[in-house]
Each structure stands twice: as C-alpha cells, then as structure tokens.
Motif scaffolding. Structure first.
Motif, PDB file in Angstrom:
ATOM      1  N   GLY A   1     -33.115  13.509  56.176  1.00 62.35           N
ATOM      2  CA  GLY A   1     -33.688  14.845  56.255  1.00 62.35           C
ATOM      3  C   GLY A   1     -35.185  14.880  56.069  1.00 62.35           C
ATOM      4  O   GLY A   1     -35.725  15.850  55.516  1.00 62.35           O
ATOM      5  N   GLU A   2     -35.885  13.830  56.509  1.00 66.84           N
ATOM      6  CA  GLU A   2     -37.332  13.760  56.333  1.00 66.84           C
ATOM      7  C   GLU A   2     -38.094  14.587  57.365  1.00 66.84           C
ATOM      8  O   GLU A   2     -39.299  14.814  57.211  1.00 66.84           O
ATOM      9  N   PHE A   3     -37.413  15.030  58.415  1.00 68.67           N
ATOM     10  CA  PHE A   3     -38.072  15.800  59.478  1.00 68.67           C
ATOM     11  C   PHE A   3     -37.934  17.288  59.183  1.00 68.67           C
ATOM     12  O   PHE A   3     -36.841  17.781  58.889  1.00 68.67           O
ATOM     13  N   VAL A   4     -39.054  17.996  59.274  1.00 69.43           N
ATOM     14  CA  VAL A   4     -39.070  19.414  58.936  1.00 69.43           C
ATOM     15  C   VAL A   4     -39.811  20.192  60.020  1.00 69.43           C
ATOM     16  O   VAL A   4     -40.676  19.648  60.711  1.00 69.43           O
ATOM     17  N   PRO A   5     -39.473  21.478  60.179  1.00 67.81           N
ATOM     18  CA  PRO A   5     -40.217  22.302  61.140  1.00 67.81           C
ATOM     19  C   PRO A   5     -41.480  22.876  60.524  1.00 67.81           C
ATOM     20  O   PRO A   5     -41.478  23.305  59.368  1.00 67.81           O
ATOM     21  N   PHE A   6     -42.560  22.847  61.299  1.00 70.30           N
ATOM     22  CA  PHE A   6     -43.764  23.612  60.997  1.00 70.30           C
ATOM     23  C   PHE A   6     -43.785  24.769  61.993  1.00 70.30           C
ATOM     24  O   PHE A   6     -43.277  24.639  63.111  1.00 70.30           O
ATOM     25  N   PHE A   7     -44.404  25.892  61.605  1.00 70.90           N
ATOM     26  CA  PHE A   7     -44.330  27.099  62.429  1.00 70.90           C
ATOM     27  C   PHE A   7     -45.722  27.553  62.833  1.00 70.90           C
ATOM     28  O   PHE A   7     -46.608  27.725  61.984  1.00 70.90           O
ATOM     29  N   GLN A   8     -45.907  27.757  64.155  1.00 74.02           N
ATOM     30  CA  GLN A   8     -47.196  28.243  64.659  1.00 74.02           C
ATOM     31  C   GLN A   8     -47.025  29.660  65.211  1.00 74.02           C
ATOM     32  O   GLN A   8     -46.118  29.922  66.000  1.00 74.02           O
ATOM     33  N   PRO A   9     -47.925  30.590  64.807  1.00 68.77           N
ATOM     34  CA  PRO A   9     -47.772  31.986  65.236  1.00 68.77           C
ATOM     35  C   PRO A   9     -47.935  32.171  66.745  1.00 68.77           C
ATOM     36  O   PRO A   9     -48.717  31.476  67.397  1.00 68.77           O
ATOM     37  N   VAL A  10     -47.197  33.148  67.267  1.00 65.91           N
ATOM     38  CA  VAL A  10     -47.343  33.621  68.637  1.00 65.91           C
ATOM     39  C   VAL A  10     -47.597  35.119  68.558  1.00 65.91           C
ATOM     40  O   VAL A  10     -46.882  35.840  67.843  1.00 65.91           O
ATOM     41  N   VAL A  11     -48.627  35.608  69.266  1.00 65.74           N
ATOM     42  CA  VAL A  11     -49.000  37.025  69.168  1.00 65.74           C
ATOM     43  C   VAL A  11     -48.954  37.681  70.546  1.00 65.74           C
ATOM     44  O   VAL A  11     -49.050  37.021  71.574  1.00 65.74           O
ATOM     45  N   ARG A  12     -48.791  38.992  70.512  1.00 67.62           N
ATOM     46  CA  ARG A  12     -48.835  39.770  71.750  1.00 67.62           C
ATOM     47  C   ARG A  12     -50.286  40.095  72.095  1.00 67.62           C
ATOM     48  O   ARG A  12     -51.102  40.355  71.203  1.00 67.62           O
TER      49      ARG A  12
ATOM     50  N   GLU B   1     -52.647  41.603  69.545  1.00 69.29           N
ATOM     51  CA  GLU B   1     -52.580  40.512  68.567  1.00 69.29           C
ATOM     52  C   GLU B   1     -51.521  40.764  67.495  1.00 69.29           C
ATOM     53  O   GLU B   1     -51.579  40.209  66.399  1.00 69.29           O
ATOM     54  N   ASP B   2     -50.530  41.590  67.807  1.00 68.72           N
ATOM     55  CA  ASP B   2     -49.389  41.764  66.914  1.00 68.72           C
ATOM     56  C   ASP B   2     -48.558  40.490  66.899  1.00 68.72           C
ATOM     57  O   ASP B   2     -48.304  39.889  67.951  1.00 68.72           O
ATOM     58  N   LEU B   3     -48.102  40.099  65.733  1.00 71.49           N
ATOM     59  CA  LEU B   3     -47.269  38.910  65.604  1.00 71.49           C
ATOM     60  C   LEU B   3     -45.890  39.181  66.210  1.00 71.49           C
ATOM     61  O   LEU B   3     -45.236  40.172  65.886  1.00 71.49           O
ATOM     62  N   VAL B   4     -45.447  38.273  67.102  1.00 73.82           N
ATOM     63  CA  VAL B   4     -44.122  38.438  67.728  1.00 73.82           C
ATOM     64  C   VAL B   4     -43.171  37.322  67.345  1.00 73.82           C
ATOM     65  O   VAL B   4     -41.964  37.426  67.589  1.00 73.82           O
ATOM     66  N   GLY B   5     -43.668  36.229  66.767  1.00 74.61           N
ATOM     67  CA  GLY B   5     -42.781  35.146  66.384  1.00 74.61           C
ATOM     68  C   GLY B   5     -43.542  33.877  66.094  1.00 74.61           C
ATOM     69  O   GLY B   5     -44.775  33.859  65.970  1.00 74.61           O
ATOM     70  N   PHE B   6     -42.783  32.774  66.012  1.00 74.81           N
ATOM     71  CA  PHE B   6     -43.357  31.456  65.721  1.00 74.81           C
ATOM     72  C   PHE B   6     -42.680  30.409  66.590  1.00 74.81           C
ATOM     73  O   PHE B   6     -41.488  30.515  66.899  1.00 74.81           O
ATOM     74  N   GLU B   7     -43.446  29.387  66.948  1.00 77.91           N
ATOM     75  CA  GLU B   7     -42.858  28.202  67.573  1.00 77.91           C
ATOM     76  C   GLU B   7     -42.646  27.153  66.487  1.00 77.91           C
ATOM     77  O   GLU B   7     -43.548  26.871  65.694  1.00 77.91           O
ATOM     78  N   ALA B   8     -41.435  26.576  66.445  1.00 74.78           N
ATOM     79  CA  ALA B   8     -41.121  25.521  65.481  1.00 74.78           C
ATOM     80  C   ALA B   8     -41.507  24.169  66.066  1.00 74.78           C
ATOM     81  O   ALA B   8     -41.067  23.810  67.166  1.00 74.78           O
ATOM     82  N   LEU B   9     -42.313  23.426  65.343  1.00 73.74           N
ATOM     83  CA  LEU B   9     -42.816  22.127  65.792  1.00 73.74           C
ATOM     84  C   LEU B   9     -42.437  21.065  64.760  1.00 73.74           C
ATOM     85  O   LEU B   9     -42.596  21.278  63.553  1.00 73.74           O
ATOM     86  N   ALA B  10     -41.961  19.928  65.226  1.00 79.98           N
ATOM     87  CA  ALA B  10     -41.453  18.888  64.321  1.00 79.98           C
ATOM     88  C   ALA B  10     -42.580  18.162  63.610  1.00 79.98           C
ATOM     89  O   ALA B  10     -43.599  17.814  64.214  1.00 79.98           O
ATOM     90  N   ARG B  11     -42.362  17.883  62.329  1.00 80.37           N
ATOM     91  CA  ARG B  11     -43.245  17.032  61.544  1.00 80.37           C
ATOM     92  C   ARG B  11     -42.362  16.077  60.733  1.00 80.37           C
ATOM     93  O   ARG B  11     -41.264  16.420  60.329  1.00 80.37           O
ATOM     94  N   TRP B  12     -42.903  14.876  60.475  1.00 72.94           N
ATOM     95  CA  TRP B  12     -42.148  13.855  59.753  1.00 72.94           C
ATOM     96  C   TRP B  12     -42.803  13.600  58.412  1.00 72.94           C
ATOM     97  O   TRP B  12     -43.919  13.096  58.341  1.00 72.94           O
TER      98      TRP B  12
ATOM     99  N   PRO C   1     -46.103  24.704  57.238  1.00 70.48           N
ATOM    100  CA  PRO C   1     -44.784  24.496  56.643  1.00 70.48           C
ATOM    101  C   PRO C   1     -44.163  25.828  56.226  1.00 70.48           C
ATOM    102  O   PRO C   1     -44.817  26.878  56.247  1.00 70.48           O
ATOM    103  N   LYS C   2     -42.918  25.774  55.819  1.00 67.69           N
ATOM    104  CA  LYS C   2     -42.160  26.987  55.526  1.00 67.69           C
ATOM    105  C   LYS C   2     -42.839  27.865  54.486  1.00 67.69           C
ATOM    106  O   LYS C   2     -42.982  29.081  54.692  1.00 67.69           O
ATOM    107  N   ASP C   3     -43.276  27.289  53.365  1.00 67.54           N
ATOM    108  CA  ASP C   3     -43.841  28.109  52.291  1.00 67.54           C
ATOM    109  C   ASP C   3     -45.145  28.767  52.711  1.00 67.54           C
ATOM    110  O   ASP C   3     -45.406  29.934  52.382  1.00 67.54           O
ATOM    111  N   VAL C   4     -45.972  28.045  53.473  1.00 69.59           N
ATOM    112  CA  VAL C   4     -47.230  28.622  53.948  1.00 69.59           C
ATOM    113  C   VAL C   4     -46.956  29.723  54.968  1.00 69.59           C
ATOM    114  O   VAL C   4     -47.654  30.742  55.019  1.00 69.59           O
TER     115      VAL C   4
END
Length: 418
Positions: A169-180, A184-195, A393-396
């Motif tokens: 379980g060493e691989f975790v998702p990082f999340f990058q914002p996506v805006v309209r 510039e309203d936040l609409v979601g996040f793209e999950a990107l792999a990090r090790w 990361p998730k907490d950020v």
C-alpha cells in the motif's frame, strides 16, 4: 542455429545475433483468435527469411520471439539498415480472413566479439538490448552495450520494489484541482499516483507507471488508487468530481467495468461523480475492446474523457464512434499558446470541435494568467494546472477545500501569479 551459421558463413565475416520480439501480438490472439495468431507468426517468419542475408540463419525461439544470426560488414551501419528493414517489413499489414492485422517489432542486436562469442552470452546480450528498446517505446532496435547489464539489474530491482510496494500500500493518490472557466469555481480533482518508497521517498509517476504498464502490474495499482481516491472523495462536497487515468492495457480487460463498479459500491461513491481518462493510444490498440469497455462504464454512469487530445492518433472517426463526454487539451499546446499563432489556432480548433460535438473541454498545464484569459475567451470549459494548484496529498487537499470555502476558489492562482 549457431552451428548452422558456423557452416554457412565465410572467413572474415563479422557476425551478430538479433533477437526480434513482436509488439502488439497478444491482442491478435485475443481479438481474432489463435488461428490468426498462427497466421501472423508464419507471415513474420516468411518476411524474415526474405530479408535476412542468404548466409544468415533465422529461428523461432518460441511464442512471438525470433532470433537471427547475420553476417555484416566492417561497421555497424549494415546492422542498422537490416534492423530498420526488418521492422518496416513486420510493420506492414498482414492480411487474414479479410482482416488487416498490424503488429510491430523490437530488435536487440549483439555483435560477436572476442569477449562475447558463446551462444548463451550472445542471446542474453541481444535480449538485454531488445528490452532496452522496449523501455524506449517499442517498434525500434538497440545494439548491445555493456552498461545495459547494469540498467537491466536496476530495472529488475524496480520491478521487485514495485510489486512489493503495491502489496504494502505504498502508492497513494495526490489530487490536483480542476476549475470551471471563466468563473474559476472548483469542480473536482484529478487523482494522480505517487509512490511513498520506504527508502527513496516520494517517486513521481513517470518513473514507475511505464514499468507498471509493461509488467502488467498497472491493473492492481489502478484499483488500489481508485479505492483510496473514492474513500478520500467521500468527504468532499457532493458536487465535486473525481477524475482517474485508465491505462491502455486496462481496456483489454473485460472485467474493468465490473471491478470499477464494485469499488464504487463498496466505497459508496456515486458513479456520476467519477470520470475516467483514456488516451488515444488505448483506442488505436484495440478499438472494439475500447468501445465495449467505455460503453459499459458509461452505462453505469461514469463519464469518459479523451486525454492528451491532439498528441496521438487523433481521428474524427474515433470521436464519432466513442461517445466521449470531454476532450482534454494536452499541456504541450497550452504552454506554448503565446509563442505563436499556429498553436493558438490548433487549441481554438479543438475547443470548437468539442463544442460542435457536444463535448466539454479541459485545458491542462495552465500556469499563467494570460493563458487562462485566452482560454476563457475561446470558450474552454475547464482548466487545470499549477495556476490553480499542484497535486496534493489527502490531508493538504482537505485543507485546500476548507481554505477555498469548499466550493469557491478565492483566485489564489492570480494572487500567486503576480
């Protein structure tokens, strides 16, 4: 094979061993059946016999791998020309039962030297060179060099670490914002792999995703990350979307839609909030398999985005055949918008094409206010890039949502850009 070559070659000949491995052969058996696979093997063997010099020897090592022993001249140019001829010949369509079947080849070459003139050593060296070509993108050739042994050892260690890392379980998702855009309203996040490697620290995806794809571990990695990302997104406001990348190899797996649905059900994440991104390469590899997988995902409510549009085998046929919800404009076009009118015209054409087909568009790699303003004026639907936020990361990510008052970005990109 080597004995035959010894008898056939002339005194003074310089010899080399080639290992020829077919690319994209497995889908032939999967899509057309083993009879088609056998026909491809026979066709490739015939083409090799026609191209390899008369004093050379060709043999099938097994499966979709061949070897040849060839004489060549004083320099390596003869080997280079021969390798290029072999790749071109194998790449030509193979006709079978009214089908045009396409395969490719990667070749490793090991010249016979005083230090390396035994059969086992030469085959091993050619094999190392062939795998070097596979790592560099396939459909090419490489001539053995001593440092390839060290590279292969490092690769083997990476594969072992990768397998253990997935299990631990060493691989975790990082999340990058996506805006309209333009709000510039936040609409979601793209999950990107990090090790999170135990000794090497945080490793970026470009160092391990290609290995995961080549070794078949990408499926286990994807499902682990999807499960973690869906669990994290449970705490987000319900209107925010989650976007994940699906590797080309995964579209060959008929169980993909069922496994995605099982994760959504287990985590309680609504299918309508999930968006899967695929590349044009995935479509080219097997259009029928891609169509089946994507339709199944859309039938359960998952959205589909075509990633890196314009960098691969862009085709209006694919846009017509596959009901994409979104086109993602590759960052390479966005970052060069202001460097010339040609790039801007191309991006504008993609935006207008998406609009005419009822598809939303997302521009990746937005880093400047000038690019943001231009894309907004042209009607681009969404934006993503460092201007709005880096992968977190998730907490950020949770703190980011709190600081952005959950649904509204307070334009930190413009503040930081100055």
């Amino acid at each position: 094979m080597f004995d035959g070559m010894t008898k056939a070659h002339q005194p003074g000949d310089r010899l080399a061993v080639m290992v020829i491995d077919l690319d994209r052969f497995k889908p032939v058996n999967d899509v057309h059946g083993h009879a088609a696979g056998n026909a491809v093997i026979c066709a490739v063997a015939d083409r090799l016999r026609q191209i390899v010099p008369s004093r050379g020897v060709v043999a099938r090592l097994g499966g979709d791998e061949f070897a040849a022993v060839v004489p060549y001249g004083e320099g390596p140019d003869t080997l280079i020309v021969l390798a290029e001829q072999i790749i071109a010949a194998i790449r030509a369509p193979i006709h079978w039962n009214h089908n045009r079947i396409h395969v490719d080849a990667t070749i490793g070459i090991a010249p016979v030297t005083l230090d390396n003139n035994e059969a086992e050593g030469l085959l091993h060296a050619a094999d190392l060179a062939m795998y070097e070509g596979k790592r560099d993108g396939r459909g090419t050739f490489r001539i053995f060099a001593a440092e390839m042994g060290a590279a292969l050892k490092a690769r083997a260690e990476l594969e072992s670490d990768l397998r253990l890392g997935i299990a631990r379980g060493e691989f975790v998702p990082f999340f990058q914002p996506v805006v309209r855009l333009p709000s510039e309203d936040l609409v979601g996040f793209e999950a990107l792999a990090r090790w999170n490697h135990p000794t090497k620290g945080l490793i970026a995806p470009d160092q391990f995703i290609p290995v995961a794809e080549q070794t078949g571990m990408i499926g286990d990695l994807f499902y682990s990350l999807l499960h973690q990302a869906c669990m994290s997104a449970q705490n987000w406001p319900p209107h925010l979307l989650l976007s994940v990348n699906v590797a080309p190899q995964q579209l060959q797996d008929p169980r993909l839609p069922q496994r995605v649905l099982a994760i959504l059900t287990e985590t309680g994440f609504a299918p309508s909030r999930l968006e899967t991104e695929i590349t044009e390469t995935a479509i080219i590899n097997d259009l029928q398999a891609a169509r089946s997988a994507l339709m199944s995902l859309q039938n359960i409510g998952v959205k589909i985005a075509l990633d890196d549009f314009g960098t691969g085998y862009s085709s209006l046929y694919h846009l017509r055949e596959l009901r994409f919800n979104k086109l993602k404009i590759d960052r390479s076009y966005v970052t060069t918008l202001m460097q010339g009118s040609e790039g801007a015209k191309l991006v504008d054409a993609i935006i207008q094409l998406g609009a005419s087909l009822g598809m939303e568009t997302t521009a990746e790699g937005i880093e400047t206010v000038s690019n943001l303003d231009w894309l907004s004026r042209q009607g681009c639907t969404f934006g993503q890039g460092y201007l709005f936020g880096r992968p977190m990361p998730k907490d950020v990510t949770e703190r980011f949502l709190e600081n952005a008052q959950i649904a509204k970005l307070e334009q930190p990109g413009r503040a930081n850009a100055g």
